[in-house]
Structure formats: structure tokens, C-alpha cells
Design an enzyme around this catalytic site. Sequence first.
Site, PDB file in Angstrom:
ATOM      1  CB  THR A 186      30.831  40.322  43.938  1.00 46.09           C
ATOM      2  OG1 THR A 186      30.675  40.290  42.497  1.00 46.09           O
ATOM      3  CG2 THR A 186      29.553  39.907  44.617  1.00 46.09           C
ATOM      4  CG  ASP A 187      36.976  42.209  42.069  1.00 50.18           C
ATOM      5  OD1 ASP A 187      36.593  42.473  40.896  1.00 50.18           O
ATOM      6  OD2 ASP A 187      38.127  42.456  42.449  1.00 50.18           O
ATOM      7  CE1 TYR A 188      35.020  40.796  34.577  1.00 55.26           C
ATOM      8  CE2 TYR A 188      35.382  38.464  34.896  1.00 55.26           C
ATOM      9  CZ  TYR A 188      35.103  39.527  34.066  1.00 55.26           C
ATOM     10  OH  TYR A 188      34.935  39.309  32.726  1.00 55.26           O
TER      11      TYR A 188
END
Length: 756
Positions: free
Chosen positions: A298-300
Site C-alpha cells: 500500500t502507499d503510506y
Amino acid sequence: MNRFTYLYLLLAVFFIHACSTTNTTEQDDQDREVAEQDQRPYQEEIDSLMAEMTLEEKIGQLNLLSSGFTETGPTLQDDYQDMIADGNMGGIFNGFTVEHTRDLQRIAVEETRLGIPLIFGFDVIHGYQTIFPVPIGETATWEPDLIKEASQVAAEEAAAAGVHWTFAPMLDVSPDPRWGRIVESAGEDPLLNEIFGEARVKGFEGDDLKDLNTILSTAKHYIAYSEAEGGRDYNTVDISERMLREIHLPPFRAALDAGAGTVMTAFNEYDGVPATGNQFLFNDILRGELGFEGFVVTDYTAIPEMIEHGVAADEADAAELAMNANVDMDMQSINYVEELPGLIEEGKISEDQVDQAVERILRKKFKLGLFEDPYRYSDYDREEETIMRDDFLELALDISKRSIVLMKNEDQTLPLSREEVNDIAVIGPLADNQYDLLGSWSAAGEYEDNITLLEGIRNNVEDNTNITYAEGTELEFEDYTTDGIEEAVEIAEDADVAVVAVGEGRHMSGEAASRVSLDLPGAQEELLEAVHETGTPVVMVLMSGRPMTINWAEENVPAIMNTWFLGTKAGEAIAQVMFGDYNPAGKLPVTYPRHTGMSPYYYNHKNTGRPMDPDERYTSKYIDEENSPLYPFGFGLSYTTFGYDNIQLGSDEISKDGTVEVSVEVTNTGDYTGEEVVQLYTRKMVASVTRPVKELRDFEKIELDPGETRTVTFDLDAEQLYYYDKDMEYGIEPGEVRVFVGTNSEEVLEDSFTVR
Ligand code: NOJ
């Protein structure tokens, strides 16, 4: 032939056919097994390891936390080291250097029950410690092979400092200059993003991930993040499936074909569903159509952000959405660690789903050789010998020179003559500034290593040349003064030439750095105007991570060099170009609008029913600004000039799978040897769906001596022109295709052919 002979023959044919079918089937099975082993190596090792793992340990593998300073988000887990020791961690990001990675790896290997090594990720975007130009600048070289080399260097340095995995390349086709992350892209064109994405992946991953000079790469951000409404970072995206497939998917397909091992989810939604929980994007397209076998990160904190998006009621809901979309690794939210056990107990997701994710992550760890030696990337001697090696710095210098785009050069102001220019005033907030040269995402880059413009000029003039310097004003949106302008004017008055370095600070583009205005921040234009007033010729050196509305400068200043953020060797590269040791050949991978209000602004737009006509009011245009670009896509000057002549097509008609040869004669009509990027565009004149007015199809960079002519030939396959018709069928409908060849997207010769 009698009846028996006939029967005999029939039986024989049947027998041969049956045998060959059996053989083919066996062969097919064997081939399939080999193919599966190729795609899924280390299966036995993975199976036996997983047989020993508890559910908690498996879920731990899906957890990725930041170990230190992070640029991007709110949450930082203080107890991450305890989590490693408890077996609750699969990877760490922002952890780098041999010392730090060894410390953390030791906890994973020695203190956990199974000793599964951590994977270390980091945003190595345009260099690890030897910093290359920001990606948009690298792309301005139009030399993918060279940028592959830059990625190789970045990988070699990173891999020598404990890093296994980079969160690059970014493949977001970026049409909106307000969006700060345009700096990390290969610009507004799908083909450039495809070609440069592929080059970067190959540079990072090399031939074998086990080689100690390669790292795992990430195709990001999947997908359409750059379409954020209003160019505002993290904002809503609403695009058609056609646009998704024609503009945004091709760079991902190219990156995966080149071997990108991981994919990162985008923060935005697609068709109402945030990417991180979007089954259509991941299950149908990425894993289904594109056959992606690597793992998705995932992104952050993107999983719990689905609560804010309004598609998940709580953290458990969010985890369920992400898992069902086959999103394997959770960056920074510890959502999977906290929520997956409960979801499995409730039967909302299966342990098998977790197993698949774990398997995909473990396979990469095996491929990196981490199970053979978890410290193999963390070697003190290699780190010492590798970081900022001389050959790396040389490559950085070369690429920096090639990234520079000469935007204006009236009366051949440039190159400056070392003999004739005895007094140079170097002015501006970016003139003696090491820090901002790093650009956004500078990994382990240290600004103290950077060569400023002032230093570069000093290094490149005769001993008796007088150099003066004044900052003029600060690089701020608000808290700036104009007191220094007077001093700048004074030194300019006495000089033969004034070099004025203006633009943006490094954090004015990049993540969370969207702007409502593309103007020079603060009093920089005022400074430029005041210096110009002195009558001393001005060479403007622009530094920025995005197109800027430098209309005043374009009208008034004799010479403009666009230098992006060039990194470690910036000042040296700019000076060498300024004094003519290298003839600039960079071309813009983005269009420069005349006004921020024109954004998004890109060359490959549709024609509309009322194409812009300056003399007709009721056409598609703005009434308070000229509607043409300030600088078109593909634009860039040289110290020499090039003439284009005699465009020729190999045939007037081709079939839907045919090829047409397009050739053109290019002549160096000036006085310097120079390089030129010859660009090929097409337009499908009529189709069942509207098509862009131009689309880049190919390009070639050539070098010509003064007076030399070369015929450049492109083989244009009909397949390169395919699009989705009104029924979403991929192909090309019959009719006229116009072909354009030229020095940029506007100055072209044209011809046309027909597809049967
Ligand atoms: C957020 C950014 O969007 C992404 O590109 C980056 O890789 C991660 N943060 C990690 O730093």
C-alpha cells in the site's frame, strides 16, 4: 484404395494423432510446470517455511513500518523494534546504511523464533547518495539507456548500504503542473512514461535480483494518482475506463514486462472505490489481465484512509477491503497486524488469502538471497567503496548536462565566451544554494556534496575573471524581503553578464506540494526585472520541479536555461553548458502553459467540436490569455539550428497489422556540432471515438556536425496506433492517419496514409 486399406489408413492416422496428442499434452504439462517454476521459484522452500509459521507470524510478514525520519505522513510507531523482535514485521522502510540495517536485521534474525529476514525499502528515486536530476529532468534527456544507467548506479549504491527495495519508478502520466508530484514523473506523455519506466525498472532490478548491485523496484502509484482534481495532492480522481487503459495503464504494463517486482497502491479512488481496496484494479486488471505475480504494497497508511474516503466503517472494514483486493503488504498503519486475526476468526477473510500474500512476499526475500545471508546487502567495505564512486559522479555530471533544456537564446547570448566575459554577476536565491539542488526525494543525498551554480561558474572561468554574488531575495512564498535587490542591481551594473538563478525550492514540488500558481515564488520576478533594467545581458537559470509561468522572462530576458533540480553535480553541469563545453539538447517532457488557470494543459488533448481559433470567440479558449503554450511539449533549443525537410512515407496505405516507413531529412544548419531529438507524432483523423490531436509514437536522438544531413527513418507499426473503439475493442479502424515529424510537438512536417 480398397475398403481395408482405407480403414487401415484411417486407424493409422487416428493412432498417430492420438500419440501426438498425448505427447503434446505431456509436453504442455511439463512446459507449464517449468513456466510456473520460473514464475514461482522457491516454492518448496516457501512451503516448508510456511508450514512452520503461526498465523501471527504470517501476518507479521505483511507489515511494513518506517524506522526513522519520514517525509510523508503522520504516524510513526515508536515501538517498531519490539515489533520486529515479536515477529510482527516483514519489512522496514526509510532504514538505510549498513550500520542501521544490520542492527535491525539482527533483531529479526536472532531474536525471532523463525529468524525470517526483514526486507528494507527506501524511496531511492533519482539516486541514493550520488544524486541525479529529478525524474522529470532525467526524462528531458530523451535518453532512456542513460537513465537506465542512472538507476543502475542508484541500485548499486543503495544495495551496498543495506537497501533491498526502492519505491520507484513513479509511472503517473502527469498532465497537471499544479500537481507537485509531476517532478517525479516522466511528464505528460504515456509513451515517455512507458519507455523511461521500463528503463528504470531494468536499471534497478538488473538481470538477477541476487546480484549485489540490484534492488527490487516498485511500479507506482497504481493508478491514475496524477489525475487529482485541481492538481491538489491526494484529491479525488474521476476518469473513464478508456482513459485508464489508454493513458495510465501502458506504463504499468511496460514496467511489469520489464520485471518490476512490486506495485504500490495509489492514494486516490478509481470509479468511486479507493485504489487500495479496488478489486477491479487489482484482481481483474493487475493480477488477471496483466498476470502480475509479485507483491502489492500500500502507499503510506492507505488502508485506514479508506475510512476517511467513506468506504469503510472502521479499521476492520478497511483491512477486509484491502485483503479482498489482494493487497499484500500494509505500509505504516499496522492495520493488518491488528485486524486480520479477527477477520479470519469471523470468517470474513480466509487464512488462504493471507497465505497467498505471505508467499508472494517471501518469494521476493528468497529471490534477493536474504535467506542465504540476511546481511548480504549490509557490508561495511562495500558501502565504503561504492558510495559516490568517481564513475558514478561522472555519469551524474553527464546526465545533468543532458537534462538541461535551453528555452531561449536571443542573439546567441549563450554560450558565454571565457575570453570575452571578464566580469560575471551571479545572482538569486538559487545561485549559491546547495540544499535545493537535491530536489524532492533525495534518499541519502547530502546537500553538502552538491556543487552550486556559483561554485560551478568559479570552477569554469579563467583565473582573472571577476565573479560577484548577491542573493537578491529569498526563496519563499511569503516571508521574503526585497532589500537585497539593490545589491544585486549594483553588481549587475558592473558586470558583462548577469546570471540569475531563480525558481522553486526543493520542497515546493514533490509530495504534498501542489500549487495554485505556477509563478516564480516571492520577489524573484521583481529581482529579475530589476537586474534586466540595468541593461546588462541576463542569463536566467531556472530551477524547478514543474513547468512555470515565466512569461515575463520569455519576453524580456535574452537567455533562459531550464535546469530542473540537477543534484550533486548541478553547478558544474550548468557552467559547462553555459560556457559551451557541452551543446544543450534537452527537450521538454511537459508543456509549459502561459497561465496556471490553463491547467491541466497537455499537447495530446482532444480537438473538441470547436477547436481554439484566436479570431473566433465561440471556440474553446480563454479570453484573457493567449491560448498557445509558452513552450510546447518536446521543445528545446541548441547552440546550433536544425532544418527538417522531405518527409516521406514508405506507402500510402497499410493494413491493420502493417508497418509504414516514415523518413525525414534533418540538417544541422548552424555552426556547432549538436544533438537533436527527432520526434514522430500521429493523429487518427476519424474514429468511432474522439482521438488526441497528436500522440508521440517514436523519437530518435542524433548528433550532426555543422552542414551535415541525415535521413532519420522510423518504422511505424499500425499496432502502435491502436486504441479502444466505442465498444472498447482494442485495434484500429480504417481511415486516414496523419503523421508529423519535427523538432517539437508544434514545429512539424506532415503527411498522411490510410489504414485499410
Ligand atoms: C508516500 C508516497 O506517496 C510514496 O510515493 C512513497 O513511496 C511512500 N510515501 C513512502 O515514503
